[in-house]
Scaffold this motif. Structure first.
Motif, PDB file in Angstrom:
ATOM      1  N   VAL A 160      13.178  -4.886  -2.549  1.00 11.11           N
ATOM      2  CA  VAL A 160      12.085  -5.322  -1.668  1.00 11.11           C
ATOM      3  C   VAL A 160      12.376  -4.880  -0.233  1.00 11.11           C
ATOM      4  O   VAL A 160      13.473  -4.395   0.079  1.00 11.11           O
ATOM      5  N   HIS A 161      11.381  -5.079   0.628  1.00 11.11           N
ATOM      6  CA  HIS A 161      11.423  -4.466   1.950  1.00 11.11           C
ATOM      7  C   HIS A 161      12.651  -4.870   2.763  1.00 11.11           C
ATOM      8  O   HIS A 161      13.296  -4.018   3.379  1.00 11.11           O
ATOM      9  N   PHE A 162      13.015  -6.175   2.736  1.00  8.58           N
ATOM     10  CA  PHE A 162      14.139  -6.572   3.598  1.00  8.58           C
ATOM     11  C   PHE A 162      15.430  -5.889   3.166  1.00  8.58           C
ATOM     12  O   PHE A 162      16.334  -5.661   3.978  1.00  8.58           O
ATOM     13  N   MET A 163      15.554  -5.559   1.875  1.00  9.01           N
ATOM     14  CA  MET A 163      16.763  -4.890   1.388  1.00  9.01           C
ATOM     15  C   MET A 163      16.805  -3.445   1.895  1.00  9.01           C
ATOM     16  O   MET A 163      17.846  -2.956   2.353  1.00  9.01           O
ATOM     17  N   ALA A 164      15.659  -2.762   1.802  1.00  5.08           N
ATOM     18  CA  ALA A 164      15.586  -1.378   2.283  1.00  5.08           C
ATOM     19  C   ALA A 164      15.761  -1.345   3.801  1.00  5.08           C
ATOM     20  O   ALA A 164      16.403  -0.432   4.350  1.00  5.08           O
ATOM     21  N   VAL A 208      11.008   3.515   5.481  1.00  2.58           N
ATOM     22  CA  VAL A 208      11.197   2.256   6.214  1.00  2.58           C
ATOM     23  C   VAL A 208      11.644   2.610   7.631  1.00  2.58           C
ATOM     24  O   VAL A 208      12.530   3.449   7.809  1.00  2.58           O
ATOM     25  N   THR A 209      11.010   1.991   8.615  1.00  2.00           N
ATOM     26  CA  THR A 209      11.409   2.247  10.003  1.00  2.00           C
ATOM     27  C   THR A 209      11.712   0.910  10.695  1.00  2.00           C
ATOM     28  O   THR A 209      11.113  -0.116  10.351  1.00  2.00           O
ATOM     29  N   ASP A 244       7.241   1.420  -2.801  1.00  2.00           N
ATOM     30  CA  ASP A 244       6.039   0.707  -2.359  1.00  2.00           C
ATOM     31  C   ASP A 244       6.389  -0.129  -1.119  1.00  2.00           C
ATOM     32  O   ASP A 244       7.166  -1.088  -1.226  1.00  2.00           O
ATOM     33  N   LEU A 245       5.785   0.208  -0.005  1.00  2.00           N
ATOM     34  CA  LEU A 245       6.092  -0.516   1.251  1.00  2.00           C
ATOM     35  C   LEU A 245       5.607  -1.959   1.218  1.00  2.00           C
ATOM     36  O   LEU A 245       6.032  -2.774   2.029  1.00  2.00           O
TER      37      LEU A 245
END
Ligand code: 13P
Ligand code: SF4
Length: 319
Positions: free
Chosen positions: A70-74, A297-298, A90-91
């Motif tokens: 999930v996003h926080f991991m990336a 991811v930025t 998937d963002l």
């Protein structure tokens, strides 16, 4: 860009080979969480819990990081690797804990507890990490709380993990942000009690994001990696598992002879034991992100630099 995104993916039977070929071509490393679909886990270079994946991200030698989680991991991987592209299938793969702790509201919360230190569970945004003194995961939260012995301490954003950690560490005075995980909160204490009656020899393994009435019935509480390790090591032949059912893949691979039962949810008619965010990642989207190197991811540099400090501190302390 629109024309590229419209390029067709290879047929289903050829997707895995195409992903592996692109991974080699891009010199990419694929990091995946245990809650990913089995076919995604099988293609990964590293499969792990949040801590193992953060550690793997810290040691990356590849040119590109592909993060299936999930996003926080990336985002954590990006914070640790500002110069490398971090792509995700998937963002929109968020997390109810991270989404339930918006940065502005959290800033006010912190300011309203002047003098308190801040320990944040890794399931939060980069902005929240940037406001934290230290980060923890479910596998080291008790150890990280002890770093702040004798000091007022905010723990965010999971109230169930906070309660578990308070009990284990004796820190009953934690100042808790009241978030929760939509997956772990839906396990039914009553349903679990009934299942245990039907399987009296089964061992119950639970993630600390579960509610207290579920954790009270657990023989073992731990992160996804620890649940898998315990499932393998346990003398019990039947295991009842209260976490996302992605872990069944690795447990089934390592101890295929064991009987694995999912702890029942409150609503038996839904697949609520599957994280709706994690499961947004599919093989098709994985192929597309490797092919297009998008979406990436930025993290704004000013936030990244501040967020890196408590993450690196955690990694140093939990070596
Ligand atoms: P782990 O650190 O156990 O992998 O937990 C991640 C998570 O999101 C649990 O819901
Ligand atoms: Fe977040 Fe819960 Fe999904 Fe884990 S299982 S990523 S805590 S919503």
């Amino acid at each position: 860009m629109a024309a590229e995104a419209a390029l067709p993916s290879p047929p289903a039977g050829e997707l895995e080979e195409a992903i592996l070929a692109l991974k080699r071509e891009r010199r990419a490393v694929l990091l995946a969480h245990y809650y990913q679909e089995s076919e995604v886990q099988d293609l990964a270079d590293v499969v792990g819990d949040s801590l193992a994946l953060a550690r793997a991200a810290q040691r990356v030698d590849a040119d590109v990081i592909v993060f299936c989680g999930v996003h926080f991991m990336a985002e954590t991987a990006k914070i640790l690797n500002p110069d490398k592209p971090v792509v995700v299938p998937d963002l929109d793969a968020g997390c109810s804990l991270a989404d339930g702790c918006p940065a502005d509201a959290f800033r006010e919360f912190v300011e309203s507890h002047a003098g308190a230190r801040v320990l944040s569970y890794i399931n939060c945004s980069a902005e929240v990490k940037a406001m934290s003194d230290l980060i923890c995961t479910s596998s080291n939260a008790v150890q990280m709380v002890r770093v702040f012995d004798g000091q007022p301490l905010i723990f965010a954003p999971d109230r169930h993990l906070a309660r578990y950690v308070a009990r284990e560490s004796g820190r009953e005075d934690l100042i808790v942000w009241p978030g929760s995980c939509v997956v772990h909160e839906q396990f039914s204490a009553r349903g679990l009690a009934e299942l245990r009656i039907r399987h009296p020899d089964a061992e119950v393994l639970a993630h600390p994001e579960c509610e207290e009435a579920v954790l009270d019935q657990a023989d073992f509480i731990g992160s996804t990696t620890r649940i898998i390790e315990r499932a393998v090591a346990s003398p019990a032949k039947t295991l009842i598992i209260a976490t996302e059912d992605g872990v069944f893949h690795e447990i089934g691979r390592r101890v295929p002879e064991k009987v694995l039962l999912q702890a029942p949810g409150m609503d038996e008619s839904c697949a609520c034991n599957r994280c709706p965010y994690m499961r947004l990642n599919t093989l098709e989207k994985l192929h597309r992100c490797l092919r297009d190197l998008e979406p990436q991811v930025t993290v704004p540099e000013e936030i990244r630099a501040r967020a890196a400090v408590p993450i690196e501190r955690m990694l140093e302390l939990s070596r």
